[in-house]
Scaffold this motif. Structure first.
Motif, PDB file in Angstrom:
ATOM      1  N   LEU A  73     -24.992  66.768 115.508  1.00  0.00           N
ATOM      2  CA  LEU A  73     -25.008  65.563 114.686  1.00  0.00           C
ATOM      3  C   LEU A  73     -24.789  65.886 113.209  1.00  0.00           C
ATOM      4  O   LEU A  73     -24.127  65.126 112.501  1.00  0.00           O
ATOM      5  CB  LEU A  73     -26.321  64.795 114.884  1.00  0.00           C
ATOM      6  N   ARG A  74     -25.308  67.025 112.747  1.00  0.00           N
ATOM      7  CA  ARG A  74     -25.081  67.441 111.345  1.00  0.00           C
ATOM      8  C   ARG A  74     -23.604  67.721 111.091  1.00  0.00           C
ATOM      9  O   ARG A  74     -23.103  67.502 109.994  1.00  0.00           O
ATOM     10  CB  ARG A  74     -25.887  68.699 111.013  1.00  0.00           C
ATOM     11  N   ASN A  75     -22.914  68.235 112.102  1.00  0.00           N
ATOM     12  CA  ASN A  75     -21.508  68.618 111.950  1.00  0.00           C
ATOM     13  C   ASN A  75     -20.550  67.581 112.538  1.00  0.00           C
ATOM     14  O   ASN A  75     -19.374  67.871 112.741  1.00  0.00           O
ATOM     15  CB  ASN A  75     -21.263  69.978 112.622  1.00  0.00           C
ATOM     16  N   ALA A  76     -21.060  66.376 112.807  1.00  0.00           N
ATOM     17  CA  ALA A  76     -20.255  65.363 113.484  1.00  0.00           C
ATOM     18  C   ALA A  76     -19.234  64.716 112.551  1.00  0.00           C
ATOM     19  O   ALA A  76     -19.515  64.430 111.392  1.00  0.00           O
ATOM     20  CB  ALA A  76     -21.160  64.286 114.072  1.00  0.00           C
ATOM     21  N   LYS A  77     -18.064  64.519 113.104  1.00  0.00           N
ATOM     22  CA  LYS A  77     -17.044  63.674 112.471  1.00  0.00           C
ATOM     23  C   LYS A  77     -16.797  62.558 113.466  1.00  0.00           C
ATOM     24  O   LYS A  77     -16.286  62.774 114.561  1.00  0.00           O
ATOM     25  CB  LYS A  77     -15.750  64.439 112.217  1.00  0.00           C
ATOM     26  N   VAL A  78     -17.221  61.359 113.077  1.00  0.00           N
ATOM     27  CA  VAL A  78     -17.092  60.220 113.971  1.00  0.00           C
ATOM     28  C   VAL A  78     -15.717  59.595 113.774  1.00  0.00           C
ATOM     29  O   VAL A  78     -15.306  59.315 112.648  1.00  0.00           O
ATOM     30  CB  VAL A  78     -18.207  59.177 113.712  1.00  0.00           C
ATOM     31  N   ILE A  79     -15.019  59.413 114.872  1.00  0.00           N
ATOM     32  CA  ILE A  79     -13.702  58.794 114.835  1.00  0.00           C
ATOM     33  C   ILE A  79     -13.887  57.309 114.569  1.00  0.00           C
ATOM     34  O   ILE A  79     -14.528  56.603 115.341  1.00  0.00           O
ATOM     35  CB  ILE A  79     -12.942  59.000 116.176  1.00  0.00           C
ATOM     36  N   ASN A  80     -13.344  56.875 113.455  1.00  0.00           N
ATOM     37  CA  ASN A  80     -13.408  55.485 113.068  1.00  0.00           C
ATOM     38  C   ASN A  80     -12.381  54.705 113.890  1.00  0.00           C
ATOM     39  O   ASN A  80     -11.249  55.153 114.057  1.00  0.00           O
ATOM     40  CB  ASN A  80     -13.086  55.398 111.575  1.00  0.00           C
ATOM     41  N   ASP A  81     -12.778  53.554 114.399  1.00  0.00           N
ATOM     42  CA  ASP A  81     -11.868  52.761 115.232  1.00  0.00           C
ATOM     43  C   ASP A  81     -10.556  52.449 114.514  1.00  0.00           C
ATOM     44  O   ASP A  81      -9.515  52.351 115.151  1.00  0.00           O
ATOM     45  CB  ASP A  81     -12.543  51.447 115.660  1.00  0.00           C
ATOM     46  N   GLU A  82     -10.607  52.314 113.190  1.00  0.00           N
ATOM     47  CA  GLU A  82      -9.383  52.019 112.440  1.00  0.00           C
ATOM     48  C   GLU A  82      -8.425  53.210 112.428  1.00  0.00           C
ATOM     49  O   GLU A  82      -7.232  53.055 112.195  1.00  0.00           O
ATOM     50  CB  GLU A  82      -9.705  51.612 110.987  1.00  0.00           C
ATOM     51  N   GLU A  83      -8.961  54.426 112.649  1.00  0.00           N
ATOM     52  CA  GLU A  83      -8.123  55.626 112.660  1.00  0.00           C
ATOM     53  C   GLU A  83      -7.319  55.743 113.957  1.00  0.00           C
ATOM     54  O   GLU A  83      -6.362  56.499 114.024  1.00  0.00           O
ATOM     55  CB  GLU A  83      -8.986  56.889 112.516  1.00  0.00           C
ATOM     56  N   VAL A  84      -7.731  55.014 114.982  1.00  0.00           N
ATOM     57  CA  VAL A  84      -7.079  55.100 116.283  1.00  0.00           C
ATOM     58  C   VAL A  84      -6.022  54.013 116.363  1.00  0.00           C
ATOM     59  O   VAL A  84      -6.332  52.828 116.353  1.00  0.00           O
ATOM     60  CB  VAL A  84      -8.103  54.941 117.438  1.00  0.00           C
ATOM     61  N   GLY A  85      -4.769  54.438 116.421  1.00  0.00           N
ATOM     62  CA  GLY A  85      -3.680  53.484 116.527  1.00  0.00           C
ATOM     63  C   GLY A  85      -3.116  53.473 117.932  1.00  0.00           C
ATOM     64  O   GLY A  85      -3.635  54.130 118.834  1.00  0.00           O
ATOM     65  N   THR A  86      -2.036  52.745 118.096  1.00  0.00           N
ATOM     66  CA  THR A  86      -1.404  52.687 119.410  1.00  0.00           C
ATOM     67  C   THR A  86       0.025  53.224 119.357  1.00  0.00           C
ATOM     68  O   THR A  86       0.750  53.133 120.333  1.00  0.00           O
ATOM     69  CB  THR A  86      -1.389  51.235 119.949  1.00  0.00           C
ATOM     70  N   ASP A  87       0.414  53.806 118.208  1.00  0.00           N
ATOM     71  CA  ASP A  87       1.769  54.337 118.096  1.00  0.00           C
ATOM     72  C   ASP A  87       1.851  55.803 118.519  1.00  0.00           C
ATOM     73  O   ASP A  87       2.842  56.215 119.121  1.00  0.00           O
ATOM     74  CB  ASP A  87       2.329  54.143 116.685  1.00  0.00           C
ATOM     75  N   VAL A  88       0.818  56.605 118.212  1.00  0.00           N
ATOM     76  CA  VAL A  88       0.770  57.995 118.665  1.00  0.00           C
ATOM     77  C   VAL A  88      -0.614  58.292 119.236  1.00  0.00           C
ATOM     78  O   VAL A  88      -1.594  57.646 118.884  1.00  0.00           O
ATOM     79  CB  VAL A  88       1.081  59.029 117.536  1.00  0.00           C
ATOM     80  N   VAL A  89      -0.676  59.298 120.086  1.00  0.00           N
ATOM     81  CA  VAL A  89      -1.937  59.688 120.720  1.00  0.00           C
ATOM     82  C   VAL A  89      -2.799  60.448 119.712  1.00  0.00           C
ATOM     83  O   VAL A  89      -2.336  61.396 119.073  1.00  0.00           O
ATOM     84  CB  VAL A  89      -1.677  60.574 121.961  1.00  0.00           C
ATOM     85  N   THR A  90      -4.041  59.998 119.545  1.00  0.00           N
ATOM     86  CA  THR A  90      -5.018  60.665 118.691  1.00  0.00           C
ATOM     87  C   THR A  90      -6.329  60.777 119.460  1.00  0.00           C
ATOM     88  O   THR A  90      -6.461  60.213 120.549  1.00  0.00           O
ATOM     89  CB  THR A  90      -5.285  59.859 117.393  1.00  0.00           C
ATOM     90  N   VAL A  91      -7.295  61.480 118.882  1.00  0.00           N
ATOM     91  CA  VAL A  91      -8.628  61.485 119.483  1.00  0.00           C
ATOM     92  C   VAL A  91      -9.128  60.047 119.411  1.00  0.00           C
ATOM     93  O   VAL A  91      -9.034  59.398 118.376  1.00  0.00           O
ATOM     94  CB  VAL A  91      -9.581  62.443 118.742  1.00  0.00           C
ATOM     95  N   GLY A  92      -9.607  59.537 120.524  1.00  0.00           N
ATOM     96  CA  GLY A  92     -10.046  58.152 120.618  1.00  0.00           C
ATOM     97  C   GLY A  92      -9.052  57.271 121.352  1.00  0.00           C
ATOM     98  O   GLY A  92      -9.379  56.162 121.746  1.00  0.00           O
ATOM     99  N   SER A  93      -7.831  57.762 121.553  1.00  0.00           N
ATOM    100  CA  SER A  93      -6.815  56.985 122.284  1.00  0.00           C
ATOM    101  C   SER A  93      -7.080  57.013 123.783  1.00  0.00           C
ATOM    102  O   SER A  93      -7.550  58.015 124.315  1.00  0.00           O
ATOM    103  CB  SER A  93      -5.416  57.573 122.062  1.00  0.00           C
TER     104      SER A  93
END
Length: 160
Positions: free
Chosen positions: A71-91
């Motif tokens: 949790l100290r080292n967590a980077k939470v993927i923001n829903d706005e960072e996830v698009g539908t044009d290319v595959v990212t973490v969260g897709s």
């Protein structure tokens, strides 16, 4: 576990926070009570209940420390960072296995959240790495123990 960044989705963060809370508030008390009862049995040198409870206590404390570090080292993927044009973490990606003509759906998550049975694959897995950054229609090749697997990306959606 090193201090490397831990990538989490919002739901993955919530699950870890819930597990941490449960371990701290419920499991710690349960194990402390088991230890207290086992001490009442007398001679600790041959007391298997005491030994089992102490081992479980060590496991729980280790898991708490691991989760706290994640949790100290967590980077939470923001829903706005996830698009539908290319595959990212969260897709969530729908792919077609070109050899067997089968469609599969994967959600790309950080390694902490991976759950192959739940179709959540790590961004560090061979399939996850092959899909990242690719667009709809792209054909990717994955080196697997059974040989090269070819997938075509059919659709990209926002995860969960």
């Amino acid at each position: 576990m090193s201090d490397k960044e831990v990538i989490l989705t919002r739901s993955g963060l919530k699950k870890l926070e819930e597990e941490l809370e449960y371990l701290k508030t419920v499991k710690r008390k349960e194990v402390a009570e088991r230890i207290k009862i086992a001490i009442g049995y007398g001679d600790l040198s041959e007391n298997s209940e005491y030994e089992d409870a102490k081992n479980e206590q060590a496991f729980i404390e280790g898991r708490i420390a691991t989760i706290e570090k994640m949790l100290r080292n967590a980077k939470v993927i923001n829903d706005e960072e996830v698009g539908t044009d290319v595959v990212t973490v969260g897709s969530t990606v729908v792919v077609k296995d070109l050899e067997f003509d089968e469609e599969m759906t994967f959600t790309i998550v950080g390694s902490v959240e991976s759950d192959p049975e739940g179709n959540k694959i790590s961004n560090e897995s061979p399939v996850g790495m092959a899909l990242l950054g690719k667009k709809r229609g792209a054909i990717v090749e994955v080196n697997a123990p059974a040989g090269v697997i070819r997938y075509q990306i059919i659709d990209i959606q926002k995860g969960e």
